[in-house]
Design a protein around this motif. Structure first.
Motif, short mmCIF file in Angstrom:
data_model
loop_
_atom_site.label_atom_id
_atom_site.label_comp_id
_atom_site.label_asym_id
_atom_site.label_seq_id
_atom_site.Cartn_x
_atom_site.Cartn_y
_atom_site.Cartn_z
N PRO A 1 0.80 -1.24 0.00
CA PRO A 1 0.00 0.00 0.00
C PRO A 1 0.82 1.28 0.00
CG PRO A 1 -0.97 -1.61 1.47
CD PRO A 1 0.34 -2.19 1.01
N ALA A 2 1.87 1.33 0.78
CA ALA A 2 2.66 2.57 0.84
C ALA A 2 3.46 2.78 -0.44
CB ALA A 2 3.60 2.53 2.03
N LEU A 3 3.89 1.68 -1.05
CA LEU A 3 4.73 1.71 -2.26
C LEU A 3 5.74 2.85 -2.17
CD1 LEU A 3 5.07 0.03 -4.85
CD2 LEU A 3 3.89 1.83 -6.06
N SER A 4 6.62 2.75 -1.20
CA SER A 4 7.54 3.84 -0.93
C SER A 4 8.38 4.27 -2.13
CB SER A 4 8.46 3.47 0.25
OG SER A 4 9.13 2.26 0.00
N PRO A 5 8.80 3.33 -3.05
CA PRO A 5 9.56 3.82 -4.20
C PRO A 5 8.78 4.82 -5.05
CG PRO A 5 9.81 1.45 -3.96
CD PRO A 5 8.72 1.87 -3.02
N THR A 6 7.47 4.58 -5.21
CA THR A 6 6.66 5.51 -5.98
C THR A 6 6.53 6.84 -5.26
OG1 THR A 6 5.42 3.67 -6.94
CG2 THR A 6 4.42 5.85 -7.09
N ALA A 7 6.36 6.77 -3.95
CA ALA A 7 6.28 8.00 -3.17
C ALA A 7 7.57 8.80 -3.32
CB ALA A 7 6.03 7.67 -1.70
N ALA A 8 8.70 8.11 -3.37
CA ALA A 8 9.99 8.80 -3.54
C ALA A 8 10.06 9.46 -4.92
CB ALA A 8 11.13 7.82 -3.36
N LEU A 9 9.55 8.77 -5.95
CA LEU A 9 9.55 9.36 -7.29
C LEU A 9 8.65 10.59 -7.35
CD1 LEU A 9 9.43 6.34 -9.78
CD2 LEU A 9 11.38 7.68 -9.05
N ALA A 10 7.57 10.57 -6.60
CA ALA A 10 6.65 11.71 -6.61
C ALA A 10 7.37 13.00 -6.23
CB ALA A 10 5.48 11.45 -5.66
N GLU A 11 8.31 12.90 -5.32
CA GLU A 11 9.02 14.10 -4.85
C GLU A 11 9.86 14.75 -5.95
OE1 GLU A 11 11.35 12.84 -1.58
OE2 GLU A 11 9.64 12.18 -0.35
N HIS A 12 10.17 13.98 -6.99
CA HIS A 12 11.06 14.49 -8.04
C HIS A 12 10.29 15.08 -9.23
CE1 HIS A 12 14.65 12.93 -6.13
NE2 HIS A 12 14.10 11.74 -6.03
N GLN A 13 8.97 15.13 -9.16
CA GLN A 13 8.20 15.61 -10.31
C GLN A 13 8.16 17.14 -10.35
OE1 GLN A 13 7.37 13.26 -12.49
NE2 GLN A 13 8.26 11.89 -10.93
N ALA A 14 8.47 17.70 -11.51
CA ALA A 14 8.38 19.15 -11.68
C ALA A 14 6.93 19.60 -11.78
CB ALA A 14 9.16 19.57 -12.92
N SER A 15 6.09 18.71 -12.30
CA SER A 15 4.67 19.02 -12.46
C SER A 15 3.90 18.69 -11.18
CB SER A 15 4.08 18.22 -13.64
OG SER A 15 2.68 18.13 -13.56
N ASP A 16 3.13 19.65 -10.70
CA ASP A 16 2.30 19.40 -9.51
C ASP A 16 1.32 18.26 -9.75
OD1 ASP A 16 3.58 21.45 -8.18
OD2 ASP A 16 2.01 22.93 -8.57
N ALA A 17 0.75 18.22 -10.96
CA ALA A 17 -0.24 17.19 -11.27
C ALA A 17 0.38 15.80 -11.25
CB ALA A 17 -0.87 17.47 -12.63
N GLU A 18 1.58 15.65 -11.83
CA GLU A 18 2.22 14.34 -11.85
C GLU A 18 2.70 13.94 -10.46
OE1 GLU A 18 5.07 14.66 -15.05
OE2 GLU A 18 3.57 13.88 -16.46
N ARG A 19 3.11 14.93 -9.67
CA ARG A 19 3.47 14.64 -8.28
C ARG A 19 2.26 14.10 -7.52
NH1 ARG A 19 4.53 19.49 -6.66
NH2 ARG A 19 6.54 19.49 -7.74
N GLU A 20 1.13 14.73 -7.73
CA GLU A 20 -0.09 14.27 -7.05
C GLU A 20 -0.50 12.89 -7.56
OE1 GLU A 20 -4.75 15.62 -6.25
OE2 GLU A 20 -3.46 16.87 -7.53
N LEU A 21 -0.37 12.67 -8.85
CA LEU A 21 -0.74 11.37 -9.41
C LEU A 21 0.06 10.25 -8.77
CD1 LEU A 21 -2.12 9.48 -11.45
CD2 LEU A 21 -0.37 10.17 -13.13
N LEU A 22 1.37 10.39 -8.69
CA LEU A 22 2.18 9.33 -8.11
C LEU A 22 1.93 9.18 -6.61
CD1 LEU A 22 5.66 9.45 -9.88
CD2 LEU A 22 3.61 8.16 -10.47
N SER A 23 1.71 10.28 -5.93
CA SER A 23 1.46 10.20 -4.49
C SER A 23 0.11 9.55 -4.19
CB SER A 23 1.55 11.58 -3.85
OG SER A 23 0.50 12.41 -4.31
N ARG A 24 -0.79 9.56 -5.17
CA ARG A 24 -2.12 8.98 -4.97
C ARG A 24 -2.31 7.69 -5.77
NH1 ARG A 24 -6.45 13.67 -5.87
NH2 ARG A 24 -7.83 11.96 -5.21
N LEU A 25 -1.20 7.09 -6.18
CA LEU A 25 -1.31 5.87 -6.98
C LEU A 25 -1.99 4.74 -6.22
CD1 LEU A 25 -0.72 4.83 -9.75
CD2 LEU A 25 1.59 4.23 -9.04
N GLY A 26 -1.78 4.70 -4.91
CA GLY A 26 -2.48 3.69 -4.11
C GLY A 26 -3.99 3.83 -4.21
N GLU A 27 -4.49 5.07 -4.25
CA GLU A 27 -5.92 5.30 -4.41
C GLU A 27 -6.40 4.79 -5.77
OE1 GLU A 27 -7.26 9.32 -3.58
OE2 GLU A 27 -5.50 9.64 -2.30
#
Length: 334
Positions: free
Chosen positions: A69-95
């Motif tokens: 559920p946490a999928l920490s690698p994806t959460a780590a990738l989210a931090e590197h996104q220049a786009s706010d939308a893509e950052r939100e997408l990866l941070s909410r991938l579990g949803e």
């Protein structure tokens, strides 16, 4: 389904998704978000290639029930996104995966298939283009490889779109099996449009999707394309793939006509007509290889296309006339 997130990450595709009738809209929207997440993972260039590949494999495994559920690698990738939308997408991938798990079994299987197809395309990207800038520039080794890539990234979603419509649209349940083939061909045509439009941008990311043997036949190496003055010599290669794209997009005409409602016709016709127009702009561009000079259909043209929808798509004759006009403009150059 969070349509605000979808709108923020999908740009023009949001128009087609939003116009779909309610029974198919949630599945299509979720499919887009899941596939876009795979693309975002693969394109997070500040993270080493091997790490991105590992996260893609973990994402793929999620559709076989192996999800953390946490999928920490994806959460780590989210931090590197220049786009706010893509950052939100990866941070909410579990949803997004929770939404996938809640869909009916038949939809879950289709969603799994399309995400796997796109991930296979991302694998090809990471394998063929291990560098992330022009210093590691490489070209695809063959036309067959480019065909396969377009099939994975564009054709897979085209088949998914078609099969999901069959599940929810009674009038399409008994449509000929050729409809899937048309969906595949249309999807490949849409993908090659993106590739030909983005040549200069991709080159500076170390990616040349144009096949190396065809470049060689034109007296070119991939690194030559970094010089905008090489555009004239590149024209024969570009025209080969512009024709290829048009042949595939031609299948989209029959796909649109087969749709039993105005909403379904619009959802397929908009990207089809915009792609044909984009290919025309690429074919006519005098700045084909200049970074930052990419072609784009004007907002005014897009608005005009949308405004004409009820008139154009309420008649097969008028739609065919509109397509023939756009097609003729491109074919005249080729």
């Amino acid at each position: 389904m969070d349509w605000t997130l979808l709108q923020n990450v999908s740009r023009s595709m949001y128009l087609s998704l939003r116009v779909l009738p309610e029974p198919v809209r949630p599945g299509m929207g979720l499919g887009y978000l899941l596939c876009r997440a795979a693309d975002t993972i693969a394109d997070t260039r500040v993270v080493p290639n091997a790490e991105r590949r590992q996260v893609l494999e973990e994402f793929r495994a999620a559709f076989d029930g192996q999800w953390v559920p946490a999928l920490s690698p994806t959460a780590a990738l989210a931090e590197h996104q220049a786009s706010d939308a893509e950052r939100e997408l990866l941070s909410r991938l579990g949803e997004c995966l929770a939404l996938w798990a809640a869909r009916p079994e038949a939809e879950r299987q289709l969603l799994k298939e399309v995400v796997h197809s796109v991930i296979d395309g991302m694998r090809l990207d990471l394998d063929r283009f291990p560098g992330d800038d022009q210093s590691g520039l490489k070209a695809l080794p063959s036309a067959a490889e480019l065909d396969r890539y377009c099939g994975l990234i564009g054709g897979g979603p085209g088949i998914f779109w078609t099969k999901l419509l069959r599940l929810h649209v009674p009038a399409l349940k008994t449509a000929p099996a050729a409809l899937e083939e048309r969906g595949l061909r249309l999807g490949k045509g849409l993908q090659i449009t993106n590739i030909l439009r983005d040549v200069p941008k991709d080159l500076r990311l170390g990616r040349c999707y144009l096949p190396e043997p065809e470049l060689k036949a034109a007296g070119l190496k991939p690194e030559d394309l970094l010089d905008p003055k090489s555009a004239a010599r590149l024209q024969p290669v570009m025209k080969t793939w512009l024709r290829w794209g048009l042949e595939h997009l031609d299948e989209g005409r029959g796909y649109v006509v087969a749709m039993p409602s105005l909403r379904l016709r619009a959802a397929a016709a908009w990207p089809l007509l915009l792609s044909v127009r984009t290919l025309s702009l690429v074919a006519r561009s005098e700045r084909l290889l200049e970074p930052g000079a990419g072609v784009k259909v004007s907002r005014q043209e897009v608005y005009g296309l949308l405004a004409a929808t009820p008139w154009t798509l309420s008649s097969e004759f008028r739609f065919n006339a509109r397509y023939d006009q756009a097609r003729g403009d491109l074919a005249a150059i080729l």
